[in-house]
Design a protein around this motif. Structure first.
Motif, PDB file in Angstrom:
ATOM      1  N   SER A 269       0.833  -1.206   0.000  1.00 29.89           N
ATOM      2  CA  SER A 269       0.000   0.000   0.000  1.00 29.89           C
ATOM      3  C   SER A 269       0.864   1.252   0.000  1.00 29.89           C
ATOM      4  CB  SER A 269      -0.922  -0.005   1.218  1.00 29.89           C
ATOM      5  OG  SER A 269      -0.174  -0.052   2.428  1.00 29.89           O
ATOM      6  N   PHE A 270       2.016   1.223   0.677  1.00 31.62           N
ATOM      7  CA  PHE A 270       2.943   2.359   0.633  1.00 31.62           C
ATOM      8  C   PHE A 270       3.475   2.581  -0.783  1.00 31.62           C
ATOM      9  CE2 PHE A 270       4.205   2.120   5.373  1.00 31.62           C
ATOM     10  CZ  PHE A 270       3.209   3.041   5.680  1.00 31.62           C
ATOM     11  N   MET A 271       3.767   1.494  -1.486  1.00 37.40           N
ATOM     12  CA  MET A 271       4.258   1.632  -2.859  1.00 37.40           C
ATOM     13  C   MET A 271       3.195   2.219  -3.772  1.00 37.40           C
ATOM     14  SD  MET A 271       6.565  -1.824  -3.377  1.00 37.40           S
ATOM     15  CE  MET A 271       7.009  -1.335  -5.063  1.00 37.40           C
ATOM     16  N   ASN A 272       1.932   1.875  -3.514  1.00 39.18           N
ATOM     17  CA  ASN A 272       0.853   2.496  -4.285  1.00 39.18           C
ATOM     18  C   ASN A 272       0.771   3.994  -4.027  1.00 39.18           C
ATOM     19  OD1 ASN A 272       0.071   0.056  -5.407  1.00 39.18           O
ATOM     20  ND2 ASN A 272      -1.399  -0.385  -3.787  1.00 39.18           N
ATOM     21  N   GLY A 273       1.284   4.427  -2.847  1.00 38.40           N
ATOM     22  CA  GLY A 273       1.287   5.843  -2.526  1.00 38.40           C
ATOM     23  C   GLY A 273       2.550   6.577  -2.930  1.00 38.40           C
ATOM     24  N   GLY A 274       3.510   5.890  -3.549  1.00 39.17           N
ATOM     25  CA  GLY A 274       4.692   6.565  -4.048  1.00 39.17           C
ATOM     26  C   GLY A 274       6.017   6.076  -3.506  1.00 39.17           C
ATOM     27  N   MET A 275       6.025   5.082  -2.625  1.00 34.21           N
ATOM     28  CA  MET A 275       7.270   4.543  -2.091  1.00 34.21           C
ATOM     29  C   MET A 275       8.030   3.819  -3.197  1.00 34.21           C
ATOM     30  SD  MET A 275       7.685   1.910   1.131  1.00 34.21           S
ATOM     31  CE  MET A 275       9.196   1.798   2.078  1.00 34.21           C
ATOM     32  N   SER A 276       9.335   4.053  -3.307  1.00 35.68           N
ATOM     33  CA  SER A 276      10.127   3.449  -4.364  1.00 35.68           C
ATOM     34  C   SER A 276      10.381   1.975  -4.064  1.00 35.68           C
ATOM     35  CB  SER A 276      11.459   4.177  -4.513  1.00 35.68           C
ATOM     36  OG  SER A 276      12.285   3.966  -3.388  1.00 35.68           O
ATOM     37  N   PRO A 277      10.585   1.150  -5.104  1.00 41.72           N
ATOM     38  CA  PRO A 277      10.879  -0.273  -4.860  1.00 41.72           C
ATOM     39  C   PRO A 277      12.148  -0.482  -4.047  1.00 41.72           C
ATOM     40  CG  PRO A 277      10.246   0.088  -7.149  1.00 41.72           C
ATOM     41  CD  PRO A 277      10.412   1.439  -6.536  1.00 41.72           C
ATOM     42  N   GLY A 278      13.182   0.339  -4.275  1.00 44.49           N
ATOM     43  CA  GLY A 278      14.414   0.201  -3.507  1.00 44.49           C
ATOM     44  C   GLY A 278      14.198   0.451  -2.027  1.00 44.49           C
ATOM     45  N   ALA A 279      13.430   1.483  -1.708  1.00 41.83           N
ATOM     46  CA  ALA A 279      13.121   1.768  -0.310  1.00 41.83           C
ATOM     47  C   ALA A 279      12.280   0.648   0.299  1.00 41.83           C
ATOM     48  CB  ALA A 279      12.397   3.100  -0.188  1.00 41.83           C
ATOM     49  N   ALA A 280      11.370   0.084  -0.491  1.00 47.66           N
ATOM     50  CA  ALA A 280      10.529  -1.001   0.009  1.00 47.66           C
ATOM     51  C   ALA A 280      11.364  -2.237   0.345  1.00 47.66           C
ATOM     52  CB  ALA A 280       9.466  -1.353  -1.024  1.00 47.66           C
ATOM     53  N   ILE A 281      12.321  -2.571  -0.507  1.00 49.85           N
ATOM     54  CA  ILE A 281      13.177  -3.730  -0.250  1.00 49.85           C
ATOM     55  C   ILE A 281      14.029  -3.496   0.988  1.00 49.85           C
ATOM     56  CG2 ILE A 281      15.211  -4.940  -1.128  1.00 49.85           C
ATOM     57  CD1 ILE A 281      13.948  -4.978  -3.841  1.00 49.85           C
ATOM     58  N   ALA A 282      14.592  -2.292   1.127  1.00 48.55           N
ATOM     59  CA  ALA A 282      15.401  -1.981   2.306  1.00 48.55           C
ATOM     60  C   ALA A 282      14.569  -2.087   3.578  1.00 48.55           C
ATOM     61  CB  ALA A 282      16.000  -0.585   2.175  1.00 48.55           C
ATOM     62  N   PHE A 283      13.339  -1.608   3.526  1.00 50.17           N
ATOM     63  CA  PHE A 283      12.429  -1.688   4.675  1.00 50.17           C
ATOM     64  C   PHE A 283      12.182  -3.138   5.071  1.00 50.17           C
ATOM     65  CE2 PHE A 283       8.214  -2.215   6.452  1.00 50.17           C
ATOM     66  CZ  PHE A 283       8.105  -1.195   7.379  1.00 50.17           C
ATOM     67  N   LEU A 284      11.916  -3.989   4.090  1.00 51.69           N
ATOM     68  CA  LEU A 284      11.583  -5.377   4.382  1.00 51.69           C
ATOM     69  C   LEU A 284      12.788  -6.156   4.899  1.00 51.69           C
ATOM     70  CD1 LEU A 284       9.306  -6.187   1.309  1.00 51.69           C
ATOM     71  CD2 LEU A 284       8.588  -5.890   3.677  1.00 51.69           C
ATOM     72  N   ILE A 285      13.980  -5.875   4.379  1.00 54.97           N
ATOM     73  CA  ILE A 285      15.164  -6.621   4.809  1.00 54.97           C
ATOM     74  C   ILE A 285      15.501  -6.314   6.262  1.00 54.97           C
ATOM     75  CG2 ILE A 285      17.654  -6.879   4.477  1.00 54.97           C
ATOM     76  CD1 ILE A 285      17.204  -6.549   1.495  1.00 54.97           C
ATOM     77  N   THR A 286      15.629  -5.036   6.587  1.00 53.16           N
ATOM     78  CA  THR A 286      15.992  -4.697   7.967  1.00 53.16           C
ATOM     79  C   THR A 286      14.845  -4.987   8.922  1.00 53.16           C
ATOM     80  OG1 THR A 286      15.289  -2.400   7.636  1.00 53.16           O
ATOM     81  CG2 THR A 286      17.609  -2.912   7.245  1.00 53.16           C
ATOM     82  N   GLY A 287      13.611  -4.757   8.481  1.00 54.31           N
ATOM     83  CA  GLY A 287      12.472  -4.998   9.354  1.00 54.31           C
ATOM     84  C   GLY A 287      12.346  -6.446   9.757  1.00 54.31           C
ATOM     85  N   ALA A 288      12.471  -7.356   8.782  1.00 49.52           N
ATOM     86  CA  ALA A 288      12.329  -8.779   9.086  1.00 49.52           C
ATOM     87  C   ALA A 288      13.452  -9.281   9.989  1.00 49.52           C
ATOM     88  CB  ALA A 288      12.304  -9.586   7.784  1.00 49.52           C
ATOM     89  N   GLY A 289      14.668  -8.837   9.721  1.00 47.97           N
ATOM     90  CA  GLY A 289      15.804  -9.342  10.473  1.00 47.97           C
ATOM     91  C   GLY A 289      15.996  -8.713  11.835  1.00 47.97           C
ATOM     92  N   THR A 290      15.414  -7.529  12.066  1.00 43.64           N
ATOM     93  CA  THR A 290      15.625  -6.834  13.337  1.00 43.64           C
ATOM     94  C   THR A 290      14.317  -6.617  14.087  1.00 43.64           C
ATOM     95  OG1 THR A 290      15.481  -4.661  12.261  1.00 43.64           O
ATOM     96  CG2 THR A 290      17.663  -5.648  12.465  1.00 43.64           C
ATOM     97  N   SER A 291      13.293  -7.393  13.766  1.00 41.05           N
ATOM     98  CA  SER A 291      12.047  -7.287  14.518  1.00 41.05           C
ATOM     99  C   SER A 291      12.272  -7.733  15.961  1.00 41.05           C
ATOM    100  CB  SER A 291      10.960  -8.146  13.865  1.00 41.05           C
ATOM    101  OG  SER A 291      11.328  -9.510  13.910  1.00 41.05           O
ATOM    102  N   ILE A 292      11.313  -7.449  16.811  1.00 39.87           N
ATOM    103  CA  ILE A 292      11.439  -7.801  18.225  1.00 39.87           C
ATOM    104  C   ILE A 292      11.609  -9.311  18.398  1.00 39.87           C
ATOM    105  CG2 ILE A 292      10.244  -7.802  20.441  1.00 39.87           C
ATOM    106  CD1 ILE A 292       8.947  -5.184  19.653  1.00 39.87           C
ATOM    107  N   GLY A 293      10.832 -10.072  17.640  1.00 40.02           N
ATOM    108  CA  GLY A 293      10.944 -11.522  17.744  1.00 40.02           C
ATOM    109  C   GLY A 293      12.302 -12.033  17.309  1.00 40.02           C
TER     110      GLY A 293
END
Length: 329
Positions: A269-293
């Motif tokens: 949904s963020f990408m539909n609002g203008g988020m770039s694919p590169g920023a989306a990939i960076a978000f997912l990589i760090t988010g998944a690996g550094t989540s609280i769990g």
């Protein structure tokens, strides 16, 4: 009041459109996750890590990228590896790559973002594991990872099992002579009917979890898109700011990311609002690996030096992949 009602209807329409376009991928992702959970077990797969270092690193990366383990599942596999005195290189490779992707997440990413994005993210997850494993191999070889395990070293002759009575000696005697016989535990046989019931249970649990997270976070994402001006998202995380949007998205992934079931539709949904694919990939990589769990699972197994190595590997890979992905995405 009229504005709020229109906002709710608009967001509901956006979520429904997303479901209509992605329901085959959602169902397939649930099926893949359930099959792997029932027919592949952590204790069976942890044997992949008991090999030579470079073979173990490759096996650990494949294990991390191709299995749907959450943070608890990752911890179980790595704890089994540590109990067998496996070196840090395959353990770090597995811990870095496992939270990032899985077969069902890849299928869902294809539906939400397209095959190019999904393949890029999948390859990045593999690169994280290889980079982390190589760095751990070098650091361990120079003594920088000594004493970083929170698990006690295995005793000579093997570690004691979690059920002491399973291997307790039993006294037998005949004619006044007593001998000790060690009773070895036997693995329970799982019938086809029992495994089928486990599969049905897994299908129901995964469907319920995916439905809750997908609907909730897709709604949150589209709600934010409707509330936040498009120019703000495009200006901070869009293609017009390629230098800083990727590192900013990598940093935002830490507090915002919860899990793949919720964060994938949120990022879509963020990408539909203008988020770039590169920023989306960076978000997912760090988010998944550094989540609280993920961080909690790491700290159960390793001390801060190993955790810092994994987090640094995630950031380097996330930013590099985000910057380079503009060439093909």
């Amino acid at each position: 009041m009229e504005y709020l009602a229109n906002l709710v209807m608009t967001v509901a329409g956006d979520v429904w459109t997303t479901i209509v376009h992605n329901w085959p991928y959602l169902l397939l992702s649930v099926l893949v996750a359930s099959l792997v959970q029932v027919y592949l077990k952590p204790d069976q797969l942890s044997a992949w890590l008991r090999r030579r270092t470079w073979v173990a690193v490759l096996a650990a990366v494949a294990l991390g990228a191709l299995t749907p383990f959450c943070s608890c599942g990752t911890t179980a596999v790595v704890l089994g590896a540590l109990a067998s005195a496996v070196p840090w290189a395959p353990i770090v490779a597995f811990m870095a790559s496992s939270p990032l992707t899985s077969p069902e997440e890849f299928v869902l990413s294809v539906g939400l973002f397209g095959p190019s994005f999904a393949i890029t993210f999948f390859v990045a997850a593999i690169a994280v594991g290889l980079l982390g494993g190589a760095a751990a191999w070098w650091l361990e070889g120079h003594g920088h990872l000594d004493g970083q395990s929170r698990m006690p070293a295995p005793t000579q002759g093997g570690a004691q099992g979690c059920c002491p009575e399973a291997e307790a000696p039993r006294a037998q005697g005949s004619g006044g002579v007593r001998t000790l016989t060690v009773v070895q535990p036997q693995a329970p046989t799982v019938t086809r009917a029992a495994r089928l019931r486990l599969l049905v249970t897994a299908l129901w649990q995964n469907t319920r979890k995916l439905a809750v997270y997908f609907l909730a976070f897709a709604a949150i994402g589209y709600l934010l898109i409707r509330i936040i001006p498009t120019g703000a998202i495009t200006g901070l995380l869009g293609d017009g700011n390629p230098v800083w949007s990727v590192p900013l998205a990598a940093v935002l992934g830490i507090p915002v990311y919860l899990n793949s079931d919720g964060s994938l539709p949120l990022v879509a949904s963020f990408m539909n609002g203008g988020m770039s694919p590169g920023a989306a990939i960076a978000f997912l990589i760090t988010g998944a690996g550094t989540s609280i769990g993920s961080i909690s699972g790491m700290l159960v197994i390793a001390r801060w030096r190993v955790v810092a190595l994994i987090v640094a590997t995630l950031f380097v890979t996330a930013i590099t992949t985000g910057w380079l992905s503009v060439l093909w995405l």
